[in-house]
Design an enzyme around this catalytic site. Structure first.
Site, short mmCIF file in Angstrom:
data_model
loop_
_atom_site.label_atom_id
_atom_site.label_comp_id
_atom_site.label_asym_id
_atom_site.label_seq_id
_atom_site.Cartn_x
_atom_site.Cartn_y
_atom_site.Cartn_z
CB SER A 113 13.33 3.47 -57.15
OG SER A 113 13.57 2.16 -57.09
CG ASP A 173 11.03 -2.39 -52.06
OD1 ASP A 173 11.99 -2.99 -52.38
OD2 ASP A 173 11.16 -1.52 -50.93
CE LYS A 202 15.60 -6.20 -44.79
NZ LYS A 202 16.01 -4.86 -43.88
CE LYS A 207 11.32 -1.39 -44.27
NZ LYS A 207 12.21 -1.04 -45.71
CB SER A 208 9.72 4.89 -47.76
OG SER A 208 9.98 3.09 -48.17
NE ARG A 263 12.90 8.52 -48.42
CZ ARG A 263 13.45 7.39 -48.76
NH1 ARG A 263 12.83 6.20 -48.07
NH2 ARG A 263 14.03 6.72 -49.95
CE LYS A 265 14.86 -2.75 -53.78
NZ LYS A 265 14.49 -2.02 -53.62
NE ARG A 284 9.76 -4.71 -49.60
CZ ARG A 284 9.22 -4.12 -48.85
NH1 ARG A 284 7.59 -4.75 -48.63
NH2 ARG A 284 9.26 -3.36 -48.18
#
Length: 417
Positions: A171, A291, A393, A21-22, A26, A318, A367
């Protein structure tokens, strides 16, 4: 609705994980900033990426990104440089997730952004235009997504951008991921200490860009191997790369301590059990991969490993306040956690009275559902998870993948799925 999840005695399966997903989110923004975008292959199939795709394709005056925090931050910056007027909004929880620092940084660079309801929070009205750019300073300890959002639009600014990051940067692997992807799309980024300089330039589309498998999704299978009592348990996960750009690849090191061996193969990785080598309490700084905190916390308490985890400050902003959520739900199972200074969680091995037939609340947080489902491997009676479809999600096929593995999943009307 809630699911009752019961684990199989043995675990031996190959699972095809969702795409990252990350990387997907992007790459979609960077591709959209190219003059002639090309197809991005193996895009993540999940709610967060779906709303991003829709927002980039539609020309509606209002964009509803629902509960997608990444989309809110990235699109706030993207819309600031895309000509036209748009409103961006989301769920009630999203309307209470702060965005003031990003908005102020964008405004200092020339963006026209107004709050529609509450100062410092979505929804936002954005009038896109060419930004002047220049120098901007940002607190690096709040959200790496603010930083990534600014970096990705910087090349389109008249004067480029020089971003100065103050304090402790959280992060950092996610910022590095953004920079590496920007470079793949043909942009030069200069790094000097805690300053990043991006001259004005143009993005170039990438031919056959393919998104790799998601290391975040892999973490739940690491947890299952760690908790599974069968010594020959194994899970194969194709598509995971040893030289991945994703910061969450650090779970390899963490779960090695928790009894999971990672073997890289030509197709991906294979997970098997190994001897744990820990002198409790286990200490770990999650500032680079927050995460993964829920997965690690749940794994440790179920293995009876006392811990002190730091670097958790971003968990409070979050999908929910994850620090409170972990304390609440593990408390139901008889594990009292201590949280302090807004960035630390600790468990010294104490036990308390468990709630009879507990149902784990998920707080609209994918999560929470995925980190608690593997608890079923430690409880003959299984574990109940409320509002289980929140996994859409980021990992919509999660429950189906568990069933393929032999997990029993029963809904609240006692009818098997």
């Amino acid at each position: 609705m809630n699911y009752l999840i019961k684990a199989p005695e043995k675990l031996h399966i190959e699972i095809h994980l969702p795409a990252s997903k990350s990387i997907s989110n992007r790459a979609l923004i960077l591709n959209a900033l190219c003059s002639r975008p090309k197809e991005i292959k193996n895009i993540s199939v999940c709610d967060d990426t779906d709303v991003m795709i829709k927002a980039l394709q539609d020309e509606n005056s209002e964009i509803n990104i629902e509960a997608a925090g990444t989309a809110m931050r990235f699109l706030t910056a993207y819309l600031s440089v895309k000509k036209g007027s748009r409103t961006i909004t989301g769920t009630e929880r999203m309307k209470n997730r702060p965005i003031k620092l990003l908005v102020e940084a964008l405004q200092s660079l020339g963006a026209q952004i107004e709050y529609i309801e509450k100062e410092g929070f979505p929804p936002l009205h954005i009038k896109g235009q060419t930004l002047a750019g220049g120098d901007v300073s940002l607190d690096g300890s709040v959200s790496s997504q603010y930083i990534s959002a600014l970096l990705m639009i910087a090349p389109l600014m008249t004067n480029g951008m020089r971003l100065h990051l103050r304090g402790n940067i959280i992060s950092r692997p996610y910022i590095n991921l953004t920079i590496q992807l920007m470079r793949k799309f043909g942009v030069v980024v200069f790094e000097e200490g805690q300053s990043l300089t991006i001259p004005p330039q143009q993005y170039s589309p990438v031919e056959n860009f393919t998104v790799e498998a998601d290391w975040s999704a892999a973490s739940y299978w690491y947890e299952m191997i760690a908790l599974c009592r069968h010594e020959n348990a194994s899970v194969s996960l194709p598509g995971l790369l040893p030289d991945s750009l994703q910061g969450d690849i650090s779970i390899v090191e963490l779960f090695d301590k928790l009894g999971v061996k990672t073997t890289f193969t030509l197709s991906g990785v294979t997970l098997t059990k190994k001897k744990r080598e820990i002198n409790p309490p286990l200490t770990f700084d999650f500032v680079s991969m927050p995460d993964m905190a829920q997965t690690a916390v749940v794994t440790c308490v179920m293995l009876g490993i006392p811990f002190k985890f730091t670097g958790l400050q971003s968990l409070k902003i979050k999908e929910t306040d994850r620090l409170d959520a972990l304390q609440n739900e593990l408390g139901k199972l008889g594990y009292p956690l201590t949280g302090y200074d807004g960035k630390t969680l600790q468990w010294n091995g104490e036990r308390s009275n468990a709630v009879p037939s507990p149902v784990i609340a998920t707080y609209e947080d994918h999560r929470m559902a995925m980190a608690f489902a593997p608890v079923s491997t430690c409880r003959k009676e299984g574990i109940r998870i409320a509002d289980p479809m929140v996994v859409s999600k980021s990992y919509p096929s999660y429950w189906n993948d568990l069933e393929k593995t032999g997990f029993s999943i029963i809904n609240n009307s006692s009818v098997p799925r």
